[in-house]
Design a protein around this motif. Structure first.
Motif, PDB file in Angstrom:
ATOM      1  N   GLY A   1      10.831  39.012 -25.127  1.00  0.00           N
ATOM      2  CA  GLY A   1      12.012  39.805 -24.554  1.00  0.00           C
ATOM      3  C   GLY A   1      12.698  39.578 -25.686  1.00  0.00           C
ATOM      4  N   SER A   2      12.402  37.756 -26.138  1.00  0.00           N
ATOM      5  CA  SER A   2      14.005  37.635 -27.205  1.00  0.00           C
ATOM      6  C   SER A   2      13.887  39.083 -28.122  1.00  0.00           C
ATOM      7  CB  SER A   2      13.804  36.154 -27.459  1.00  0.00           C
ATOM      8  OG  SER A   2      14.351  35.587 -26.563  1.00  0.00           O
ATOM      9  N   ALA A   3      15.011  38.918 -29.106  1.00  0.00           N
ATOM     10  CA  ALA A   3      15.014  39.800 -30.231  1.00  0.00           C
ATOM     11  C   ALA A   3      14.449  38.333 -31.770  1.00  0.00           C
ATOM     12  CB  ALA A   3      16.314  39.870 -30.487  1.00  0.00           C
ATOM     13  N   HIS A   4      13.797  38.885 -32.298  1.00  0.00           N
ATOM     14  CA  HIS A   4      13.195  38.690 -33.737  1.00  0.00           C
ATOM     15  C   HIS A   4      14.091  38.942 -34.665  1.00  0.00           C
ATOM     16  CE1 HIS A   4      11.063  36.755 -30.561  1.00  0.00           C
ATOM     17  NE2 HIS A   4      10.476  37.147 -30.489  1.00  0.00           N
ATOM     18  N   PRO A   5      15.120  38.729 -34.968  1.00  0.00           N
ATOM     19  CA  PRO A   5      15.640  39.185 -36.508  1.00  0.00           C
ATOM     20  C   PRO A   5      14.794  38.508 -37.777  1.00  0.00           C
ATOM     21  CG  PRO A   5      16.939  37.460 -36.013  1.00  0.00           C
ATOM     22  CD  PRO A   5      16.124  37.773 -34.459  1.00  0.00           C
ATOM     23  N   MET A   6      15.549  38.999 -38.536  1.00  0.00           N
ATOM     24  CA  MET A   6      14.734  38.475 -40.141  1.00  0.00           C
ATOM     25  C   MET A   6      15.582  39.551 -40.929  1.00  0.00           C
ATOM     26  SD  MET A   6      10.435  39.558 -39.322  1.00  0.00           S
ATOM     27  CE  MET A   6      10.375  40.762 -39.399  1.00  0.00           C
ATOM     28  N   THR A   7      15.263  38.789 -42.183  1.00  0.00           N
ATOM     29  CA  THR A   7      16.766  38.888 -43.626  1.00  0.00           C
ATOM     30  C   THR A   7      15.163  38.274 -45.165  1.00  0.00           C
ATOM     31  OG1 THR A   7      18.013  39.382 -44.678  1.00  0.00           O
ATOM     32  CG2 THR A   7      17.570  37.361 -43.666  1.00  0.00           C
ATOM     33  N   VAL A   8      15.603  38.984 -46.134  1.00  0.00           N
ATOM     34  CA  VAL A   8      14.322  38.601 -47.051  1.00  0.00           C
ATOM     35  C   VAL A   8      15.242  38.647 -48.063  1.00  0.00           C
ATOM     36  CG1 VAL A   8      12.610  39.779 -48.765  1.00  0.00           C
ATOM     37  CG2 VAL A   8      13.001  40.339 -46.487  1.00  0.00           C
ATOM     38  N   SER A   9      15.073  37.111 -48.795  1.00  0.00           N
ATOM     39  CA  SER A   9      15.276  37.114 -49.749  1.00  0.00           C
ATOM     40  C   SER A   9      15.487  37.613 -51.076  1.00  0.00           C
ATOM     41  CB  SER A   9      15.068  34.925 -50.295  1.00  0.00           C
ATOM     42  OG  SER A   9      13.664  35.934 -51.153  1.00  0.00           O
ATOM     43  N   PRO A  10      16.499  37.834 -52.090  1.00  0.00           N
ATOM     44  CA  PRO A  10      17.450  38.498 -53.014  1.00  0.00           C
ATOM     45  C   PRO A  10      15.591  38.814 -53.648  1.00  0.00           C
ATOM     46  CG  PRO A  10      18.900  36.999 -52.590  1.00  0.00           C
ATOM     47  CD  PRO A  10      17.800  36.391 -51.520  1.00  0.00           C
ATOM     48  N   ASP A  11      14.993  37.677 -53.878  1.00  0.00           N
ATOM     49  CA  ASP A  11      14.318  37.294 -55.233  1.00  0.00           C
ATOM     50  C   ASP A  11      12.677  37.829 -54.252  1.00  0.00           C
ATOM     51  OD1 ASP A  11      13.178  35.516 -53.324  1.00  0.00           O
ATOM     52  OD2 ASP A  11      13.381  33.564 -55.443  1.00  0.00           O
ATOM     53  N   GLY A  12      12.560  38.319 -53.298  1.00  0.00           N
ATOM     54  CA  GLY A  12      11.964  38.078 -52.129  1.00  0.00           C
ATOM     55  C   GLY A  12      10.503  37.680 -52.007  1.00  0.00           C
ATOM     56  N   GLY A  13      10.951  36.398 -52.334  1.00  0.00           N
ATOM     57  CA  GLY A  13       9.214  35.498 -52.299  1.00  0.00           C
ATOM     58  C   GLY A  13       9.681  35.023 -51.015  1.00  0.00           C
ATOM     59  N   ARG A  14      10.864  35.152 -50.437  1.00  0.00           N
ATOM     60  CA  ARG A  14      11.266  33.810 -48.821  1.00  0.00           C
ATOM     61  C   ARG A  14      11.484  35.342 -47.679  1.00  0.00           C
ATOM     62  NH1 ARG A  14       8.940  31.355 -51.772  1.00  0.00           N
ATOM     63  NH2 ARG A  14       9.440  28.733 -51.948  1.00  0.00           N
ATOM     64  N   LEU A  15      10.990  35.340 -46.360  1.00  0.00           N
ATOM     65  CA  LEU A  15      11.136  35.601 -45.609  1.00  0.00           C
ATOM     66  C   LEU A  15      11.895  34.747 -44.805  1.00  0.00           C
ATOM     67  CD1 LEU A  15      10.962  37.687 -43.577  1.00  0.00           C
ATOM     68  CD2 LEU A  15       9.116  37.214 -42.878  1.00  0.00           C
ATOM     69  N   TYR A  16      13.242  35.203 -43.782  1.00  0.00           N
ATOM     70  CA  TYR A  16      13.739  34.220 -43.066  1.00  0.00           C
ATOM     71  C   TYR A  16      13.543  34.472 -41.109  1.00  0.00           C
ATOM     72  CZ  TYR A  16      15.307  31.790 -47.059  1.00  0.00           C
ATOM     73  OH  TYR A  16      15.453  30.789 -48.066  1.00  0.00           O
TER      74      TYR A  16
END
Length: 260
Positions: free
Chosen positions: A147-162
């Protein structure tokens, strides 16, 4: 899946202060719903757009992502095991992407080659190849609360997903956190404890800081990606639900010239 199976729900709960209106506020969600409905109708689509009253972290979140060249719009439906693909040039729905679980968060890689989807019903993150629109890998990331939202974003170099997650189990003292994931193999690199469940994440252009909007704490927390620790907390917001990455002049205005 046909258009008849779809309904787009747009949250209208959030209000923006407007001294020029008799009510003293407006509801941007209503304007979004009206414009979205008009655009779909202009394309001949029969997909209904339904304004709803909901919480910013609701039990049926819907999220979108746009391909790097703007040719495809991806819409994740939390109650359906699909990511819907919309061809923006032709104005038609393409073949949807099947996922093992409903999706409550999407993020596109900076180069536009990879789409990431966070599952609503479990702790999985799906890696989607944009060229073929197929799931090519599945990672286990954190512990999920349904039920929780699970937001994500990617580092500018594409190497890390948060990935924003909420948990009462692992680690024991953590209630909500951001997990840093290696996009090469899906391994968890770090967990950062937050003040509450994040509704939105954004990374600044240089990639050092990730910003997390925390509605339950009426604040935005700043995570230093070099230490995976909360660098500071910005208060004074009322239930912040979305955030966009800042640029240098804005950071200086918020934190002073000593912010680096």
């Amino acid at each position: 899946m046909s258009e008849g199976d779809l309904t787009i729900h747009v949250c209208t709960a959030c209000r923006r202060a407007r001294a020029d209106l008799p009510e003293g506020f407006d509801q941007p969600g209503l304007a979004l719903a009206e414009r979205l409905a008009a655009q779909l109708a202009a394309k001949g689509s029969t997909i209904p757009v339904l304004p709803v009253e909901c919480l910013c972290v609701c039990k049926r979140p819907c999220t979108i992502a746009l391909s790097a060249d703007g040719s495809k719009l991806y819409v994740a439906l939390s109650n359906w095991n699909y990511i819907v693909v919309y061809d923006t040039a032709a104005g038609v729905l393409a073949t949807p992407i099947y996922c093992p679980s409903g999706i409550s968060g999407l993020a596109m890689s900076p180069d536009g080659t990879t789409l990431y989807g966070a599952a609503r019903f479990n702790a999985e993150v799906y890696k989607v190849d944009v060229a073929s629109d197929t799931v090519v890998d599945t990672w286990s990331v954190g512990i999920d609360i349904e039920g929780s939202a699970h937001p994500m974003t990617v580092s500018p170099d594409g190497g890390r997903l948060y990935v924003g997650r909420a948990s009462s189990e692992v680690p024991p003292e953590a209630d909500a956190f951001v997990i840093t994931v290696d996009t090469g193999d899906g391994s968890e690199l770090a967990w950062t404890t937050l003040a509450g469940t994040p509704a939105s994440l954004a990374v600044e252009p240089e990639g050092r800081f990730v910003y997390a909007a925390i509605p339950g704490a009426d604040s935005v927390q700043v995570v230093d990606t070099t230490t995976s620790e909360v660098d500071r907390t910005i208060g004074g917001f009322h239930s912040p639900a979305a955030i966009a990455p800042p640029v240098e002049p804005i950071m200086d205005g918020l934190f002073g010239s000593g912010f680096d």
